[in-house]
Write an enzyme that holds these catalytic residues in place. Structure first.
Site, PDB file in Angstrom:
ATOM      1  N   SER A 133       0.729  -0.883   0.218  1.00 30.72           N
ATOM      2  CA  SER A 133       0.040  -0.127  -0.115  1.00 30.72           C
ATOM      3  C   SER A 133       0.929   1.165  -0.417  1.00 30.72           C
ATOM      4  O   SER A 133       0.417   2.246  -0.729  1.00 30.72           O
ATOM      5  CB  SER A 133      -0.448   0.070   1.337  1.00 30.72           C
ATOM      6  OG  SER A 133       0.133  -0.027   2.247  1.00 30.72           O
ATOM      7  N   HIS A 184       1.034   4.237   4.554  1.00 34.30           N
ATOM      8  CA  HIS A 184       0.181   5.199   3.498  1.00 34.30           C
ATOM      9  C   HIS A 184       0.622   6.249   3.079  1.00 34.30           C
ATOM     10  O   HIS A 184       0.567   7.072   2.782  1.00 34.30           O
ATOM     11  CB  HIS A 184      -1.524   5.371   3.789  1.00 34.30           C
ATOM     12  CG  HIS A 184      -1.768   3.825   3.360  1.00 34.30           C
ATOM     13  ND1 HIS A 184      -3.158   3.658   3.890  1.00 34.30           N
ATOM     14  CD2 HIS A 184      -1.158   2.908   3.445  1.00 34.30           C
ATOM     15  CE1 HIS A 184      -3.377   2.305   3.514  1.00 34.30           C
ATOM     16  NE2 HIS A 184      -2.711   1.216   3.308  1.00 34.30           N
TER      17      HIS A 184
END
Length: 208
Positions: A133, A184
Site C-alpha cells: 500500500s 500510506h
C-alpha cells in the site's frame, strides 16, 4: 513463430507496462508462497517472508523495510493493492518510463516503511506491518503531479484528484481498522516528491 515475434515486440514496446506487470507478479508470487507455507494471515508466516516489525529492523534486519512491501495478509489485502497497482501503474510507467517508475515504486514503499519506523519510535507501540500500500499510495500521489502539470491537468482535474485522495485516506483514519496510516502517508509523500522531481527535471531539460 509469428505469435512469438508479436509477443516479443509487445514486451519490448516502451508503452507496455512491463515493470507494473513484474511488480504484480512478484507480489502475487510471494502471496502464493505464503499460502502454501501455511497461512498468509498468520503473523509468523508474514515475518518469515519479510514483514516489518520494529524490533527486528532495530536489530539490523533493515531489508524488512523493503521486503515487507511484497508481503500481504489475506486475499482481500493483496486484491485491493493489486487492483490499485493495475489501475494507476500503467499510466505512471507510460509517462515516466520504466526506470523512473521503478524508482518511484520502490522509494514510495521505503518511505512508507521509514515513516512507520519513525512513528514506532515516537509511540512505542509496535505492530507487524506488511503490504504494497505504501508503494500504491506513492503511485496515486503521481496523480497530484499530473493534476498540477501543464500537459496532463486536463485529463486529471485537480478537484477530482483531491476528492479521490481524500476517499483513499479515509479507511486509514478509522480506529481499529488495522490499516497503517503511517505507511500510506509516507508512501504518498515519497511518491509525490519523486514525481515532482522527475517532472520538473524533465521540464527543465526540455527548456534547455
Amino acid at each position: 513463430m509469428r505469435d512469438i515475434r508479436e509477443l516479443k515486440d509487445k514486451i519490448t514496446d516502451r508503452n507496455y507496462p512491463l515493470m507494473t506487470a513484474i511488480f504484480m507478479v512478484a507480489n502475487i508470487l510471494v502471496f502464493v508462497l505464503e499460502t502454501i507455507d501455511g497461512d498468509s494471515e498468520n503473523l509468523d508466516t508474514a515475518m518469515k517472508f519479510g514483514a516489518y516489525f520494529y524490533d527486528d529492523v532495530k536489530q539490523g534486519e533493515i531489508y524488512r523495510l523493503l521486503t515487507s512491501c511484497f508481503v500481504h495478509f489475506g486475499f482481500e489485502h493483496i486484491s485491493s493493492n493489486m487492483l490499485g497497482l493495475f489501475a494507476i501503474g500503467p499510466y505512471v510507467e507510460k509517462y515516466f518510463g520504466r526506470l523512473k517508475f521503478t524508482l518511484i515504486y520502490i522509494i514510495s514503499g521505503l518511505s512508507g516503511s521509514l515513516l512507520t519506523y519513525f512513528m514506532d519510535v515516537q509511540k512505542g507501540d509496535y505492530a507487524v506491518c506488511a503490504g504494497a500500500s505504501g508503494c500504491i499510495f506513492g503511485l496515486f500521489g503521481i496523480l497530484l503531479v499530473f493534476a498540477l502539470s501543464r500537459d496532463m491537468r486536463y485529463e486529471f482535474p485537480l478537484p477530482r484528484v483531491l476528492v479521490g485522495l481524500v476517499l483513499m485516506f479515509i479507511p486509514s483514519l478509522t480506529k481499529n481498522s488495522g490499516i497503517s496510516l503511517d505507511a500510506h502517508l509516507g508512501g504518498f509523500v515519497g511518491g509525490t516528491l519523486m514525481g515532482f522531481i522527475f517532472y520538473f527535471w524533465a521540464e527543465r531539460s526540455a527548456r534547455r
